[in-house]
Design a protein around this motif. Sequence first.
Motif, PDB file in Angstrom:
ATOM      1  N   GLN A  53      60.844  74.201  38.233  1.00 31.30           N
ATOM      2  CA  GLN A  53      61.993  74.459  39.109  1.00 31.30           C
ATOM      3  C   GLN A  53      63.271  74.631  38.305  1.00 31.30           C
ATOM      4  OE1 GLN A  53      61.829  71.124  41.825  1.00 31.30           O
ATOM      5  NE2 GLN A  53      60.800  72.371  43.362  1.00 31.30           N
ATOM      6  N   ILE A 245      69.265  77.613  44.570  1.00 31.91           N
ATOM      7  CA  ILE A 245      68.402  77.955  45.704  1.00 31.91           C
ATOM      8  C   ILE A 245      67.113  78.594  45.186  1.00 31.91           C
ATOM      9  CG2 ILE A 245      68.194  79.390  47.778  1.00 31.91           C
ATOM     10  CD1 ILE A 245      71.214  79.159  48.127  1.00 31.91           C
ATOM     11  N   TYR A 248      64.949  75.669  43.531  1.00 31.26           N
ATOM     12  CA  TYR A 248      64.580  74.438  44.237  1.00 31.26           C
ATOM     13  C   TYR A 248      64.166  74.601  45.696  1.00 31.26           C
ATOM     14  CZ  TYR A 248      66.114  71.873  40.178  1.00 31.26           C
ATOM     15  OH  TYR A 248      66.222  71.385  38.913  1.00 31.26           O
ATOM     16  N   VAL A 249      64.716  75.605  46.380  1.00 27.13           N
ATOM     17  CA  VAL A 249      64.373  75.743  47.795  1.00 27.13           C
ATOM     18  C   VAL A 249      62.996  76.383  47.920  1.00 27.13           C
ATOM     19  CG1 VAL A 249      65.049  76.826  49.979  1.00 27.13           C
ATOM     20  CG2 VAL A 249      66.788  75.897  48.452  1.00 27.13           C
ATOM     21  N   PRO A 250      62.107  75.768  48.718  1.00 24.54           N
ATOM     22  CA  PRO A 250      60.760  76.321  48.816  1.00 24.54           C
ATOM     23  C   PRO A 250      60.733  77.719  49.454  1.00 24.54           C
ATOM     24  CG  PRO A 250      61.055  74.472  50.327  1.00 24.54           C
ATOM     25  CD  PRO A 250      62.250  74.512  49.469  1.00 24.54           C
ATOM     26  N   GLU A 251      59.732  78.471  49.092  1.00 24.95           N
ATOM     27  CA  GLU A 251      59.481  79.801  49.632  1.00 24.95           C
ATOM     28  C   GLU A 251      59.465  79.730  51.166  1.00 24.95           C
ATOM     29  OE1 GLU A 251      59.497  83.120  48.075  1.00 24.95           O
ATOM     30  OE2 GLU A 251      59.429  81.567  46.541  1.00 24.95           O
ATOM     31  N   ASN A 252      60.012  80.728  51.813  1.00 27.02           N
ATOM     32  CA  ASN A 252      59.991  80.821  53.279  1.00 27.02           C
ATOM     33  C   ASN A 252      60.736  79.716  54.005  1.00 27.02           C
ATOM     34  OD1 ASN A 252      58.597  83.248  53.559  1.00 27.02           O
ATOM     35  ND2 ASN A 252      56.658  82.191  53.133  1.00 27.02           N
ATOM     36  N   PHE A 253      61.525  78.958  53.271  1.00 28.21           N
ATOM     37  CA  PHE A 253      62.292  77.892  53.906  1.00 28.21           C
ATOM     38  C   PHE A 253      63.279  78.454  54.929  1.00 28.21           C
ATOM     39  CE2 PHE A 253      66.198  75.336  53.979  1.00 28.21           C
ATOM     40  CZ  PHE A 253      65.702  74.135  54.406  1.00 28.21           C
ATOM     41  N   MET A 254      63.886  79.586  54.585  1.00 31.23           N
ATOM     42  CA  MET A 254      64.898  80.169  55.461  1.00 31.23           C
ATOM     43  C   MET A 254      64.298  80.941  56.621  1.00 31.23           C
ATOM     44  SD  MET A 254      67.582  79.047  54.131  1.00 31.23           S
ATOM     45  CE  MET A 254      68.731  79.856  55.249  1.00 31.23           C
ATOM     46  N   SER A 256      62.543  80.242  59.174  1.00 34.05           N
ATOM     47  CA  SER A 256      62.692  79.733  60.533  1.00 34.05           C
ATOM     48  C   SER A 256      64.146  79.803  61.006  1.00 34.05           C
ATOM     49  CB  SER A 256      62.192  78.287  60.603  1.00 34.05           C
ATOM     50  OG  SER A 256      62.861  77.539  59.618  1.00 34.05           O
ATOM     51  N   LYS A 293      64.263  83.681  50.043  1.00 28.36           N
ATOM     52  CA  LYS A 293      63.536  82.568  50.653  1.00 28.36           C
ATOM     53  C   LYS A 293      63.187  82.828  52.115  1.00 28.36           C
ATOM     54  CE  LYS A 293      63.821  80.320  46.850  1.00 28.36           C
ATOM     55  NZ  LYS A 293      62.656  80.176  45.990  1.00 28.36           N
TER      56      LYS A 293
END
Lengths: 349, 74
Positions: A53, A245, A248-254, A256, A293
């Motif tokens: 990460q 971002i 650290y932000v996981p894939e597909n987090f955004m 939803s 993301k």
Amino acid sequence: MIASAPKDEHNSELRRIALVVCAVVLWAVLYAWLETLARWLTIIVLHLDTASQFGAAVAFFIYEAPKVLMLLVLVVFGVGVVRTFFTPEQTRKMLAGRRESAGNVLAALLGVVTPFCSCSAVPLFIGFVTSGVPLGVTFSFLVSAPMVNEIALVLLFSLFGWKIALLYMSTGLAIAMISGWVIGRLKMERFVEDWVYKMQVGSSDCASPHQSWDERIGLGLDAVRDIVGKVWPYVLAGIAVGAGIHGYVPENFMASIMGKSAWWAVPVAVLIGIPMYSNAAGIIPVVQALLEKGAALGTVLAFMMAVIGLSLPETIILRKVLKPQLIAAFIGVVGCGILIVGYLFNILL
Amino acid sequence: MKIEIYGTGCAKCKKLFENAQAAAGSDALVSKVEDIQQIMNAGVMLTPAIAIDGEVKSAGKVLSVDEIKKMISK
């Protein structure tokens, strides 16, 4: 000294042009090697694993930050030189007495190349409307000038690729043309503060059109110093947040929150974007990371346009010359245009 | 000599005013014009602008002290 002045000037002009050509070649070489250089720095010098990460975030920053800054310098210089061919005085002359639809198109296009800063929005507005530029045409200019600017285009190009840059530019221009036309149709002249039309406007054309290339290059360099000097901290901060971002932000987090399926995302993005005051430099790297993301492109475009195109400080400045009804119409019409663009791209892509 | 700085009071206008004062020293009277009617009268559409003896010399740019000195000496 006066006698030899023309020759001296000619020599210094040639020298300057040669210097610029050298600088551009050097730039191109460095740019071509940038990716290799960045990878070498990340993996060999810093011993980072790009799969981790932290490594991914650092690698992103080390490559993107110099890339964006380099493109910014080149394009701001180019646009700075192009702008020496345009003055607001000439733009005003070209627009005065124009018929509406053609005038809207021309005003939006001139908005891209005419030097503009929101602090002179008021004198510009008065200068335009009092010299017979129709109100709607003036608005086309005022919408396009801040929204479609070189900084936004550079960042979009370097972080998203030319397709999205082109998409942003063409939809931005379309919004400027159409919302100006709509404001013209609404016949809102009476909502301009009364004193504006009573103004006595003098004319001056101090920026002489016959500038030498030496001077134009000098002005281009001034633009680089001025603009890049001002926006680089935003660019770096934006890319740093984007890098965070990214790593650290996981894939597909955004997906939803800002994905296609969330119908309410576009209006919310616009509503949040309007009062936010940031320039293109700070917001685009963040937005790029969001897109990666799983945020939907239309939502992201709408957010960007609302942040860059409709700024609170500019509307406060314009309040001096516009009554609240016209301010509301301005924000409403442009906001609707941005909404439509957002939905359109979410549906199409 | 008379130098006027046209601007509605933004940071750039203040900077230009300071530069003009530094460039002119005691040779000229430097004043600020912040009234929008007067700014428009002079035909200024890009602020900040600088006028020397009533003639607008530059608009939309913060000139350096040296640049203003050069303008004055012309």
